[in-house]
Design a protein around this motif. Structure first.
Motif: not given
Length: 171
Positions: A62-64, A71-75, A82-84, A153-159
């Motif tokens: 589920c790509g968010v 840009e994908k935040l995460s899958s 995952f936490v945003l 599976d995360m963008s750099d910011d979410i990672r």
């Protein structure tokens, strides 16, 4: 005739086999109580995006995305979260697949944790993602084993929000 009796005997034993597995689910629920939800940083809010495990759409992530971004935040794979961390205010997100997209808008409040659940529904060519608001109660009820999305599976910011500098891989 023997084949029919054999098939009926096997079909009749299936409910017994399924009820025997019920206590294992209860044991997993107790393990979920130990999952500690992080506190958002002072003056910021946070959203926990999650997807429960199960067979429905298990092979599809589920790509968010931010609603306006590309840009994908995460899958979210099956059984992952995952936490945003976010500044307070209105935020819109989308989950999309080949044939559809779903958009959700939230009002992020300071010092508050919100929950968003992603489900994959049946589609014609591929699964259809659905994101919707949830609650901590539903998260804890449906989440059997909380597992963080893999870092790749995360963008750099979410990672950066989910992994500290010393942790390169998922726990």
């Amino acid at each position: 005739m023997k084949k029919i009796f054999t098939a009926l005997a096997m079909a009749g034993s299936a409910p017994v086999a399924m009820t025997a597995a019920a206590p294992a689910v209860v044991a997993q629920d107790k393990a979920t109580d130990g999952f500690e939800i992080p506190t958002p940083p002072e003056g910021k809010g946070q959203i926990i995006f999650y997807r429960t495990g199960g067979l429905s759409g298990a092979a599809i992530g589920c790509g968010v995305f931010e609603a306006e971004g590309t840009e994908k935040l995460s899958s979210l794979g099956s059984g992952r979260y995952f936490v945003l961390v976010s500044e307070p205010g209105e935020r819109s997100f989308k989950a999309k697949s080949i044939e559809s997209k779903d958009i959700l808008t939230l009002e992020v409040e300071p010092d508050e944790t919100q929950f968003v659940r992603c489900k994959i529904k049946m589609g014609f060519l591929s699964g259809r993602p659905n994101i919707s608001p949830s609650s901590e109660k539903e998260f804890r009820k449906k989440y059997k084993n909380a597992k963080l999305v893999d870092s790749d599976d995360m963008s750099d910011d979410i990672r950066a929000m989910n992994y500290d500098d010393t942790t390169a891989e998922a726990p």
